[in-house]
Design an enzyme around this catalytic site. Sequence first.
Site, PDB file in Angstrom:
ATOM      1  N   GLN A 171      84.844   9.243 -79.905  1.00 23.77           N
ATOM      2  CA  GLN A 171      84.312   9.980 -78.759  1.00 23.77           C
ATOM      3  C   GLN A 171      85.454  10.577 -77.939  1.00 23.77           C
ATOM      4  OE1 GLN A 171      81.685   7.271 -76.723  1.00 23.77           O
ATOM      5  NE2 GLN A 171      80.122   7.436 -78.315  1.00 23.77           N
ATOM      6  N   ASP A 317      79.873   0.060 -85.074  1.00 23.09           N
ATOM      7  CA  ASP A 317      78.469  -0.065 -84.666  1.00 23.09           C
ATOM      8  C   ASP A 317      77.697  -1.057 -85.538  1.00 23.09           C
ATOM      9  OD1 ASP A 317      78.876   1.746 -82.645  1.00 23.09           O
ATOM     10  OD2 ASP A 317      78.061   3.451 -83.730  1.00 23.09           O
ATOM     11  N   LYS A 344      80.050  -0.912 -75.347  1.00 24.21           N
ATOM     12  CA  LYS A 344      78.995  -0.142 -76.008  1.00 24.21           C
ATOM     13  C   LYS A 344      77.738  -0.158 -75.123  1.00 24.21           C
ATOM     14  CE  LYS A 344      81.526   0.969 -79.457  1.00 24.21           C
ATOM     15  NZ  LYS A 344      81.966   2.350 -79.596  1.00 24.21           N
TER      16      LYS A 344
END
Length: 430
Positions: A171, A317, A344
Site C-alpha cells: 500500500q 493476509d 490490519k
Amino acid sequence: MVISVPHANRLQGTIHVPGDKSISHRGVIFGALAQGTTRLENFLMADDCINTIKIFRQMGIEIDIKGHNTVVVQGKGIYGLSAPKGQLDAGNSGTTARLLMGLLAGQDFDSILTGDDSLRKRPMDRVVIPLRQMGARLMGIENKEFLPITILGKGATLKSIDYTMPVASAQVKSSLILASMYADNSSHIHQPAISRDHTEIMLESFGGRIHTDGETITTYPQPELYGQDLLIPGDISSAAYFLTAALLVPDSEIILKNVGINPTRSGILDVYKAMGASINIERIYSGGKEPSADITVKSSSLKGTVIEGSLIPRLIDELPIIALAATQAEGTTIIKDAEELKVKESDRIDSTVGILKKIGANIESTPDGMIIQGPSPLFGTQLRPGSDHRMVMMATIAGLIAQGSTTIHDANWVNISYPDFFAQIEALRC
Ligand code: S3P
C-alpha cells in the site's frame, strides 16, 4: 448478522473464487487515469472495491457495472480527474485510502479523504510522511496522521523521492508510485522485502514506465496511459479459506478454479506444501504477469513449521487462516516478523489468538507473531470476530472442524471482500 456453523463431515466440490481485491482496486485507478476504455472482467463486487468505484465517480469518471462482475471505466487521462463534491469515503478499505492519498497529492484540486470507524483508527503516517517529503500537503485533524485527512493538491508541485521504506507494504509502495507519476523527476523506492507487485505490473501494462531491480523500484513521471482489457484472476487470499477447509475437514477434496498465483502472493502454497499438504497446481494460465491456475486440494496430515522473514509479505493476509491450520498440525508452528498484523482491519495477532484460544486451540501471542502447538481438538462456541472480514471467515472455517455448532457474530463483515462466502461453504458440504 449472527450465523450458526455446524461441524462438517466432508467437503467436496468446485469453487470459482471471486476476483482479486488488490487487482480490482488498481484496475479502477489505472482505468480512470488512462486514455480510453478499460474493461475489467471478474472484478470483485464487494464493499471495498465498490468504495473505490464510488470515489472515482465522485471525481467525474464514468464507470459502468455490467452483469455480475464486469466493470467498464471511461478513463480521462493522467490529468482528467475533477475536484470531488463532498468527502471521499474509503469505507473499510485501507488500500483505497492509502493509494488514493498518493494519487490525490498530485492533483490540482483539494480533497478530503475519510473512512469508517475502523479505518479512521489505522495508521496513515506511513504514507503521509514520505508524501510530505515529496512536497505534498496533507493535514489530519489536530495534526494527527489519521483519517479524515485533507489533501491540499491545488497549486502543489511534487518533487521526486529516494525513499527507503521502513516496512514492507504494497500500500505504501503503491501510494508513492502513484504520487511519483506527478513528480518532477524519477523516484527510487527501496523495499525491505518484496511485497505484492500488482501496481508495478499494471502500470507497465497500461503503457507506463517503471523499472524494478530486486527490492528497488524506479518510477518516472508518466506522460500517458492507455485503457486495457483485463481478466482479473481469483483472489488467493479468498481461496485460502477453502484451501484450509479442504485440508482440515476429513475426506475432502476441493478444486479452486482460476486462482491468482503471482509469486508475491503465493506464500501460503509454499507453507502448506512444507507442512505436508496435498495441493496440486494445474492448468497454469501464464498470459501476462498475473498468472493463475486451478488448484486441487485434499485432506492432509499436517506438521508444524516456521514462517518468518521475507515470506511474511507474501502471505500477510493469510496468516490468521494459516494459524488455524497450525492448530491441527502435529508439533509447533512459529510465526514471527509479522508485527504488521497489528495494523490490519483488527490487531490480527490479538484477534487470531483470541478466537482460536476460545475455540480450544493451544496458541500464544508473541510481540511479532504467535506460537501454536498442535493438534488440538476444537469445540463449538460463540465467536465474536468484530469488524474484520478475514477474522469472520477464519472463525467460520474453525467452526467447520469444531465439534458441535459454532455461532459467529458480526458475520455480515464478509461483504467487505467475499459476499458469497457462506453460500459457497454450504454448497461444499456433503
Ligand atoms: C494490499 C496490501 C497489503 C494487504 C492488504 C491489501 C494492497 O497491505 O494486507 O489487504 O492491495 O496493496 P500492506 O501492503 O500495507 O501490508
